[in-house]
Scaffold this active site. Sequence first.
Site: not given
Length: 378
Positions: A202, A266, A283
């Site tokens: 991220e 995403h 994730h």
Amino acid sequence: MNDTDHLTGENRLPQGRTDELRVELGGRGYPIIVQCDAWDSVVNRVRQSLPDLTHTLVVCDEAVRQRWGNPLVEGFGETGRCDLFTVPSGEPSKSLESLGRLWDWMLASGADRRSVVIAVGGGVVGDLAGFAAATYARGIRLVQLPTTLLSMVDSSVGGKTGINLAGGKNLVGAFWQPSLVVIDTATLRTLDDRGYRGGLAEVIKYGLIEDADFFDWLEANADHLLARRDDVVARAIMTCCRIKAAVVADDERETSGRRAILNYGHTFGHAIEATAGYGVFTHGEAVAIGMAMAARLARSLGRIGDEFVARQDVLLTACGLPTRWPEADPQAMVPVMKKDKKVAHALLRFVLPTRIGHVELVACDSLPEIEAAILACR
Ligand code: GLY
């Protein structure tokens, strides 16, 4: 702080030092405090921000209760009422069942509109506790104390809260801004390597979507980031939060398309998580592979060239992140992608780059190109 501070890489945030920025949302605005190794000060910081605090509801990930949760409960308990709710670690806690338990516990704890929920943990706890705060008594105050890199740079800031349904992640939720976010880099020491590296995906995303200088700086500092050098990590977190705060201030409820840029990688990433089976990839790992696929899609649409793809791959790999998934199956992934929240009237939309530091939301219904991007990362 000015915008180029992060470029120097100097040791700017030694132990106990603090940096601060504000999410500018008028009456719903709030500070984000980034500090190094000053967990003892968190209770006072919360008290300073919320001087009328009398009842805290600490909602804490089981994995960090002893190290980070208990000292808070003790501190808040010294001058007011404090109750503790522990959440089992992991995605299954972001369920309607957990939320029901949490609501019942809040009621049993005598929570009212002056009570404040304090979320301590990663994205699961932040989203669950945030949604409980958004909905209990039609909304009570919330403080986010993220303890994972991923939640520090993403989920704790911007007010997205919610739970998963069996049919998909984050499908029920609310925008509910916290009153305060305190990020202490000391909490990263208790994070395992895989969880930490997932957060770096991220971090890299922010450079790719909005800040080419930051991307250059990440390339130069990848080793320090992997080694979790406090000052470098704090500077990276501060830059990510600055970018996120600006995006959220522009488009709080994701209506203009601006906020959607935070979802680079995403759409593929969520489909990777779902088709691999939740828990196979973190994730962050799924987002890393998702960004690799999105870059290939952008290249095949003529939006970027080989250099972008190579630099992105190299930095992700240097940060210990995957860019390939040998089992990726377009036939399984595309139907999941069609349920993405960015889909508009059945048309798939992707966040795609035009250069390092700039992305756009693009409609794309060319299945062969989408499938080829997936296959290119096998
Ligand atoms: N995680 C994306 C957003 O907050 O909008």
